[in-house]
Design a protein around this motif. Structure first.
Motif, short mmCIF file in Angstrom:
data_model
loop_
_atom_site.label_atom_id
_atom_site.label_comp_id
_atom_site.label_asym_id
_atom_site.label_seq_id
_atom_site.Cartn_x
_atom_site.Cartn_y
_atom_site.Cartn_z
N ALA A 7 0.89 -1.21 -0.14
CA ALA A 7 -0.09 -0.02 -0.06
C ALA A 7 1.12 1.15 0.15
N ALA A 8 2.09 1.23 0.75
CA ALA A 8 2.98 2.32 0.90
C ALA A 8 3.67 2.59 -0.46
N ARG A 21 2.67 2.42 -3.37
CA ARG A 21 1.88 3.20 -4.13
C ARG A 21 1.81 4.49 -3.94
N GLU A 22 2.09 4.99 -2.46
CA GLU A 22 2.02 6.39 -2.08
C GLU A 22 3.40 7.11 -2.17
N GLY A 25 5.82 9.38 -4.08
CA GLY A 25 5.29 10.48 -5.05
C GLY A 25 5.75 10.06 -6.50
N ASP A 26 6.79 9.52 -6.49
CA ASP A 26 7.17 9.10 -7.87
C ASP A 26 6.42 7.87 -8.57
N GLU A 48 2.14 -0.08 -7.21
CA GLU A 48 2.99 -0.81 -6.39
C GLU A 48 4.14 -1.53 -7.04
N ASP A 74 13.66 9.22 -4.95
CA ASP A 74 13.47 10.59 -4.32
C ASP A 74 13.59 10.93 -2.75
N ARG A 75 13.29 9.41 -2.09
CA ARG A 75 13.43 9.59 -0.74
C ARG A 75 14.94 9.21 -0.28
N ILE A 85 16.32 9.49 3.56
CA ILE A 85 15.15 9.22 4.24
C ILE A 85 14.58 7.68 3.72
N ALA A 86 13.94 7.23 4.67
CA ALA A 86 13.47 5.72 4.27
C ALA A 86 12.61 5.59 3.12
N MET A 146 9.20 4.08 1.42
CA MET A 146 8.00 4.05 1.83
C MET A 146 7.75 2.71 2.50
#
Ligand code: SF4
Ligand code: SF4
Ligand code: SF4
Lengths: 180, 748
Positions: free
Chosen positions: A20-21, A23-24, A26-27, A32, A117-118, A123-124, A126
């Motif tokens: 689920a994450a 999909r979240e 941003g890019d 998924e 991008d994270r 940054i971990a 998602m």
């Protein structure tokens, strides 16, 4: 980025928050790039997550005739670049982990890019951010080595020794995939 | 709206043109911290960003939490009031809807007395709203009939804790201490699916060598890695606990100094469990003797253990007994009130803790005060500005309200934040009761199955469109923030209650303009009660990552660990219970040979009215299923995917079979998140716990039949399109009594 994705399959509780994450991010266009599956539901509820291994010599990139799969300086294997991908789907067959997926509408491959991008900002990704049971973690290389040693120590404390049948339950201190 | 965004020391990804709003998940009692991404210009909701610094979940979320933001601007949202005319819902203005409500409430109260109008609340709302529901029922409507959906959720835990510890706070220790625990005893709690973000803390302890004991009829994900899995028959928890209590006594695992100093009734307890030998315990529970022994030794030797339980032990006709007995195990080991040890119930609903403390329950007033205590009535009447003689008397529990409807005592109902047309047991009876109501108002933000029975539906707004606080499963009071303005004409529940109060001529008691004003009144109302929130301010919550109640003054640090010095009883000592073992209300026999138990899946929350609408969640879990052991399945010739009819004394349904060895051979499991023909609660037994009035969702006797492969499965539409007539009316024979084997006992 001196961080690694650390997977501990036996911790996975099959909640699919990682999916689920994914999909979240941003890019990720709401698609998924990882998956979770039962080992054998008729036997037990054990599930496992699968994400890209970010291979040193990625089979997906090697078989790409259009050179569309780029590798970043940090070693992250990206999705095929839109301009270059010719939609041959070689990569989806070449990857031993079944990671590259194909978007038939856009005629383009997409894959797990460690939420570049994270992760490029440390940054971990998602999936590792949300995994409620720490089956997927985004940790320092040193911490990873420490965890692997700790496993061996715990086995010694508990008097567990690997046998021919269950040696895969025992993570060797150095598995050879990662090197400094 | 507050300008508190993200903690400066934590790195988050903030996209250009977006800002992050710090809040919590709307679903379960974990109340995981999260940020919602909002477009700076348009205010539109864009997504979710983890909140790494919140100590309870550390950024972790389950799939419900990840997708929670998608409910906010969902196209299915109810945007205007709806009035049912000739069996069809039509859009209406607030004025029209309030006119109809005023006219009917006043007419019914004139003809049948004040109590003829009832209120049914819920605890997925903020403390401010839950507090107001009690005040609304008692002051605006003047009715004694108020109860709430926590009766199907937390009431047995509350009953058990009150009986043994004297105060019902769900957890005696904060979750952040879990990593230092040596043994977790997890009874009837599928943590991995119902409170997934707790697992990280348990694994952390396990990495240091902690042991895990799981008591559950199913091999739940946590049982896979547990040191012992006590695979007991559904409904036999009390037997298991008594066997283990006896084991602790016999093996000298009792912390005698602690028990002497802090517990009453030890000798009586000891005598009452003396008969529970390993053999007898094993025979009643169906668990092998070696497993019980192993669990007893692990739990008995452990210097720091936590007892965790949930609906599996609570949703039984002896839920209170089960809770008291498991709690006593922790007491005998001297675990309560100490570091990294204690007892906790896994609160199901978001504000299941806070929502049950402040007067939504038939017999409670704010601050966990008793409505039967004249002093409490006087104090709260004073805060509310009414005369104590105006305060209505205690009413009846949630399920018993349906009996009152059937008896004609209750003729109208205002239902808020709940969906009993799916969540109550023996649904045919419940549906019939809704049809018997003279007038029925429902506030919700999606068209629930209960809404379809309503005469008026009021558009409430979602959790992200209002400010407030909730209390998580630890007892930590936290802050919910407004993410956007209410969609369409929807209003926060407190504003809806205020407007109805005005129409009932009681507007002077509801002068609120903001939720903060309700909070300030609420703090005073709780002052001096067992659940004292008076020292908690919204600013403190922000600065301290939440504040644990009781917190009686602004310089009080709050109470993360309960019962350090004394228990909440009159003499400060815990009461060890004496329990006579009773079997479940219904058990397998020749005619109904299999035991049915129900529960959740990780993808859905409660009745699924929200989660079934979310793309990812409904793709992952579209329909209910029945989990069967292959050995049981083979005696019916069943394979995975086959259609099965399940039938109990109350109702039947058709589901697909899923075969797995991860369940007992005599038990089947069906999740309860679907409505109408897909609702397993058509089958469940409303046999109530004598003290908590909790129905026995977790045990009933069922028979199974394999159906031909071409049998169609029902698929319910989620939303009734405007103007279409309401499609579903139950046509069932109705079993009106609670079923207890060998004797038919009427529900009242
Ligand atoms: S989020 Fe973690 S526990 Fe859940 S399925 Fe993914 S890997 Fe497994
Ligand atoms: S997609 Fe497959 S082959 Fe390519 S880097 Fe990832 S794991 Fe390796
Ligand atoms: S449903 Fe519960 S566990 Fe899942 S994210 Fe929300 S609060 Fe956390």
């Amino acid at each position: 980025m001196n961080k690694v994705m650390y997977l501990e399959f036996e911790r996975c509780i099959g909640c699919r928050a990682c999916q689920a994450a994914c999909r979240e991010c941003g890019d990720h266009d709401g698609l998924e790039r990882n998956y979770v599956d039962y080992i054998d539901f008729s036997e037990s509820r054990q599930t496992f997550p699968m994400i890209c291994m970010q291979c040193k010599n990625p089979a997906c990139a090697q078989v790409c005739p259009a050179n569309a799969i780029q590798i970043t300086p940090e070693g992250v294997v990206l999705s095929a670049s839109e301009e270059k991908c010719i939609g041959c789907r070689n990569c989806t067959f070449a990857c031993p982990f079944g990671i590259p997926k194909f978007d038939f509408e856009k005629n383009k491959m997409y894959k797990c890019d460690m939420c570049y991008d994270r992760s490029k900002h440390d940054i971990a990704p998602m999936c590792a951010s949300v995994c409620p049971s720490d089956a997927i973690r985004f940790i320092d290389h040193d911490e990873m080595m420490q965890l692997r040693r700790q496993r061996v120590q715990m086995n010694m404390i508990e008097g567990k020794k690997p046998s021919q049948d269950d040696k895969w339950n025992y993570v060797p201190e150095f598995f050879g995939v990662y090197s400094d | 709206m507050s300008d508190f965004l993200t903690s400066p020391e934590v790195q988050n990804l903030i996209k250009p043109g977006e800002k992050l709003i710090t809040t919590h998940c709307c679903y379960c009692g974990m109340q995981c911290g999260m940020h919602i991404r909002v477009d700076e210009k348009t205010g539109a909701v864009k997504g979710v960003e983890p909140r790494y610094d919140f100590p309870v979940n550390k950024g972790k979320l389950c799939p419900k939490g990840v997708t929670a933001y998608q409910t906010i601007e969902h196209p299915d949202r109810i945007l205007t009031p709806l009035i049912k005319r000739n069996g069809k819902f039509e859009q209406a203005t607030w004025e029209e809807a309030l006119d109809v409500i005023e006219e009917n409430f006043k007419r019914i109260q004139r003809e049948h007395g004040k109590d003829a109008v009832s209120v049914f609340g819920g605890v997925s709302m903020t403390n401010e709203k839950c507090y107001l529901v009690g005040k609304y029922a008692r002051v605006a409507l003047g009715t004694r009939f108020i109860d709430y959906n926590g009766r199907f959720c937390m009431s047995s835990a509350a009953g058990g804790f009150l009986k043994t510890l004297g105060i019902d706070r769900g957890a005696t220790l904060p979750w952040t201490e879990f990593e230092h625990v040596d043994t977790f005893f997890v009874a009837g709690s599928n943590i991995a699916e119902c409170h997934p973000t707790t697992t990280q803390h348990i694994w952390k302890a396990k990495d240091k060598g902690a042991k895990i004991i799981v008591a559950d009829p199913r091999e739940i994900p946590m049982a896979r890695v547990a040191d012992v899995h006590l695979d007991l028959k559904p409904g036999t928890d009390a037997a298991l606990a008594m066997g283990l209590l006896n084991f602790l006594v016999e093996h000298d695992y009792v912390d005698q100094a602690y028990v002497d100093e802090r517990c009453d009734n030890y000798e009586e307890l000891k005598a009452s469990v003396r008969d529970w030998s390993l053999e007898r315990t094993s025979e009643v529970t169906g668990v092998a003797i070696e497993k019980i022994e192993k669990a007893g030794h692990i739990y008995g030797k452990s210097p720091r253990s936590v007892m965790l339980f949930a609906r599996g032990v609570e949703q039984q006709s002896k839920g209170v007994d089960n809770v008291s007995l498991y709690t006593s195990m922790a007491l005998l080991r001297g675990m309560i009130g100490k570091f990294a040890s204690g007892v906790a119930t896994m609160t199901g609903q978001g504000n299941g803790q806070g929502g049950r403390e402040h007067g939504q329950k038939a017999d409670l007033l704010p601050g966990y005060r008793k409505l039967t205590d004249p002093k409490a009535v006087e104090y709260v009447s004073g805060v509310w500005g009414i005369d104590p003689s105006e305060m209505p008397k205690p009413g009846v529990s949630a399920f018993e309200m349906f009996d009152e409807i059937q008896a004609g005592t209750i003729r109208a109902m205002h239902l808020m934040c709940s969906n009993p047309a799916v969540s109550a047991p023996n649904l045919p009876y419940v549906w019939d009761s809704f049809n018997k109501l003279d007038f029925f108002v429902v506030s919700d933000f999606f068209m629930s199955e209960s809404c379809e029975f309503a005469d008026v539906v009021l558009p409430a707004c979602s959790w992200a469109e209002d400010e407030g606080t909730t209390t998580n499963l630890e007892g930590r009071v936290i802050r919910i923030r407004k993410v956007r303005e209410p969609l369409g004409e929807s209003l926060p529940d407190w504003e809806i209650m205020k407007r109805i109060a005005e129409r009932m001529g009681r507007g002077q008691y509801f002068p609120y303009e903001t939720p903060l004003e309700i909070w300030e009144e609420f703090r005073i109302a709780t002052k001096g009660g067992p659940a004292d929130y008076s020292g908690i301010t919204w600013d403190r919550i922000d600065n301290e990552y939440g504040v644990f109640w009781p917190c009686p003054s602004e310089d009080h640090p709050g109470t993360p660990t309960m019962f350090k010095e004394r228990f909440g009883t009159a003499n400060g000592k815990a009461n060890l219970p004496v329990v006579t073992y009773r079997p479940a209300g219904e058990y397998a026999n020749e005619e109904y040979p299999v035991t049915l138990t129900t529960g959740r899946v990780v993808f859905h929350y409660l009745t699924g009215n929200q989660t079934r609408r979310i793309d990812f969640l409904s793709t992952m879990s579209k329909l209910p299923f029945v989990e069967i052991h292959p050995e049981l399945a083979s005696s019916y010739g069943l394979q995975t995917g086959d259609k099965v009819e399940l039938k109990t004394r109350r109702g039947s349904m058709i589901v697909e079979a899923r075969l797995t060895k991860a369940i007992r051979k005599d038990t089947v499991f069906v999740p309860y998140h679907w409505g109408k023909e897909l609702a397993i609660n058509q089958l469940t037994n409303p046999c109530l716990d004598p003290m908590s009035r909790m129905p026995e969702f977790k045990v009933c006797a069922v028979k199974m039949k394999k159906l031909p492969a071409n049998t169609p499965l029902h698929v319910n539409p989620l939303t009734v399109p405007l103007g279409s007539s309401v499609p579903f009316m139950a046509d069932h024979a109705i079993a009106t009594s609670c079923h207890i084997m060998d004797e038919e006992v009427p529900t009242k």
